[in-house]
Design an enzyme around this catalytic site. Structure first.
Site, PDB file in Angstrom:
ATOM      1  N   TYR A 165      40.414  17.859 -13.430  1.00 29.23           N
ATOM      2  CA  TYR A 165      40.459  16.452 -13.038  1.00 29.23           C
ATOM      3  C   TYR A 165      39.446  16.079 -11.959  1.00 29.23           C
ATOM      4  O   TYR A 165      39.278  14.893 -11.670  1.00 29.23           O
ATOM      5  CB  TYR A 165      41.862  16.092 -12.528  1.00 29.23           C
ATOM      6  CG  TYR A 165      42.941  16.277 -13.565  1.00 29.23           C
ATOM      7  CD1 TYR A 165      43.184  15.289 -14.509  1.00 29.23           C
ATOM      8  CD2 TYR A 165      43.718  17.432 -13.606  1.00 29.23           C
ATOM      9  CE1 TYR A 165      44.168  15.449 -15.470  1.00 29.23           C
ATOM     10  CE2 TYR A 165      44.706  17.607 -14.563  1.00 29.23           C
ATOM     11  CZ  TYR A 165      44.924  16.611 -15.493  1.00 29.23           C
ATOM     12  OH  TYR A 165      45.893  16.773 -16.442  1.00 29.23           O
TER      13      TYR A 165
ATOM     14  N   HIS B 119      39.815   8.769 -11.572  1.00 30.66           N
ATOM     15  CA  HIS B 119      41.093   8.688 -10.865  1.00 30.66           C
ATOM     16  C   HIS B 119      41.080   9.490  -9.561  1.00 30.66           C
ATOM     17  O   HIS B 119      41.971   9.336  -8.739  1.00 30.66           O
ATOM     18  CB  HIS B 119      42.203   9.199 -11.780  1.00 30.66           C
ATOM     19  CG  HIS B 119      43.444   8.374 -11.800  1.00 30.66           C
ATOM     20  ND1 HIS B 119      43.558   7.114 -11.247  1.00 30.66           N
ATOM     21  CD2 HIS B 119      44.679   8.643 -12.319  1.00 30.66           C
ATOM     22  CE1 HIS B 119      44.777   6.651 -11.440  1.00 30.66           C
ATOM     23  NE2 HIS B 119      45.481   7.560 -12.073  1.00 30.66           N
TER      24      HIS B 119
ATOM     25  N   PHE C  38      50.780  15.837  -9.056  1.00 32.34           N
ATOM     26  CA  PHE C  38      50.060  14.858  -9.867  1.00 32.34           C
ATOM     27  C   PHE C  38      50.241  13.450  -9.312  1.00 32.34           C
ATOM     28  O   PHE C  38      51.178  13.160  -8.570  1.00 32.34           O
ATOM     29  CB  PHE C  38      50.460  14.968 -11.339  1.00 32.34           C
ATOM     30  CG  PHE C  38      49.801  16.135 -12.010  1.00 32.34           C
ATOM     31  CD1 PHE C  38      48.499  16.037 -12.475  1.00 32.34           C
ATOM     32  CD2 PHE C  38      50.460  17.350 -12.126  1.00 32.34           C
ATOM     33  CE1 PHE C  38      47.862  17.123 -13.062  1.00 32.34           C
ATOM     34  CE2 PHE C  38      49.841  18.440 -12.712  1.00 32.34           C
ATOM     35  CZ  PHE C  38      48.539  18.326 -13.177  1.00 32.34           C
TER      36      PHE C  38
ATOM     37  N   ASN D 290      51.322  10.574 -10.140  1.00 33.71           N
ATOM     38  CA  ASN D 290      52.563   9.794 -10.173  1.00 33.71           C
ATOM     39  C   ASN D 290      53.667  10.394  -9.316  1.00 33.71           C
ATOM     40  O   ASN D 290      54.775   9.865  -9.291  1.00 33.71           O
ATOM     41  CB  ASN D 290      53.035   9.589 -11.619  1.00 33.71           C
ATOM     42  CG  ASN D 290      53.293  10.879 -12.349  1.00 33.71           C
ATOM     43  OD1 ASN D 290      52.988  11.950 -11.850  1.00 33.71           O
ATOM     44  ND2 ASN D 290      53.850  10.772 -13.540  1.00 33.71           N
TER      45      ASN D 290
ATOM     46  N   ASN E 222      49.709   4.184 -10.581  1.00 39.32           N
ATOM     47  CA  ASN E 222      50.897   5.036 -10.501  1.00 39.32           C
ATOM     48  C   ASN E 222      51.028   5.787  -9.185  1.00 39.32           C
ATOM     49  O   ASN E 222      52.143   6.022  -8.711  1.00 39.32           O
ATOM     50  CB  ASN E 222      50.939   6.017 -11.670  1.00 39.32           C
ATOM     51  CG  ASN E 222      51.245   5.326 -12.974  1.00 39.32           C
ATOM     52  OD1 ASN E 222      51.922   4.299 -13.006  1.00 39.32           O
ATOM     53  ND2 ASN E 222      50.740   5.868 -14.066  1.00 39.32           N
TER      54      ASN E 222
END
EC number: 3.1.1.29
Length: 191
Positions: free
Chosen positions: A16, A21, A67, A69, A115
């Site tokens: 990631y 993000h 993560f 969220n 989120n």
């Protein structure tokens, strides 16, 4: 009021790290590099933490290792441990509704569908914290948002995002010292 904690929102892991993000992580990593801080894994905070000194003030940087969220869990644990007020927090995150190359400062407000912010607001029980919103642009259709944020920006977009990160680094000292109006004026006129 000054900023004592800067949180970069993102997703953990190499898969990631280059995703849009993770713009919040990118800024925290740049701050650690600029101010000679080293991130260390802190399991009690569900994240990686670095301590830096800006204008004689101790500032903690947090990159949650949960993560996106679930970011609130990490933020809540460090806030409780160090007894940090929510208005002393700056959360840095990617923002779909702002074009690449632009960054904006905001205090309070909703999650706007983000989120990481949604979970943070729910966990902290308040929206009263500072945000540094790093523009990543919008894919054009709501159905494409998840795929968009979980992929790397194009070379041109990345250059613009890096420019907004550099502009943001220039106003961090003002924010740490509580000069929010000056920081906003400086950053928002660099568009």
């Amino acid at each position: 009021m000054t900023i004592k904690l800067i949180v970069g929102l993102g997703n953990p892991g190499k898969d990631y790290q280059s995703n849009r993000h993770n713009a919040g992580f990118w800024l925290c990593e740049a701050l650690a590099h600029l101010y000679a801080g080293n991130f260390k894994k802190e399991t009690k905070f569900f994240g990686e933490v670095a301590q830096i000194n800006i204008s004689g003030r101790k500032v903690r940087l947090l990159k949650p290792t949960v993560f996106m969220n679930c970011s609130g869990q990490s933020i809540q644990s460090i806030v409780n441990f160090y007894q940090i007020n929510t208005n002393e927090i700056l959360i840095v995150h990617d923002e779909l509704d702002i074009d690449p190359g632009i960054a904006k400062i905001k205090f309070d407000g909703g999650h706007g569908g983000h989120n990481g912010l949604r979970d943070t607001i729910q966990t902290l029980g308040t929206k009263a914290f500072h945000r540094l919103r790093i523009g990543i642009g919008h894919p054009g259709d709501k159905s494409q948002v998840t795929n968009f944020v979980l992929h790397a920006p194009s070379k041109g977009e990345l250059e613009k995002i890096q420019n907004s990160l550099n502009n943001s680094l220039q106003i961090i000292e003002d924010m740490i010292n509580g000069n929010f109006d000056k920081a906003i004026k400086t950053l928002h006129t660099k568009e």
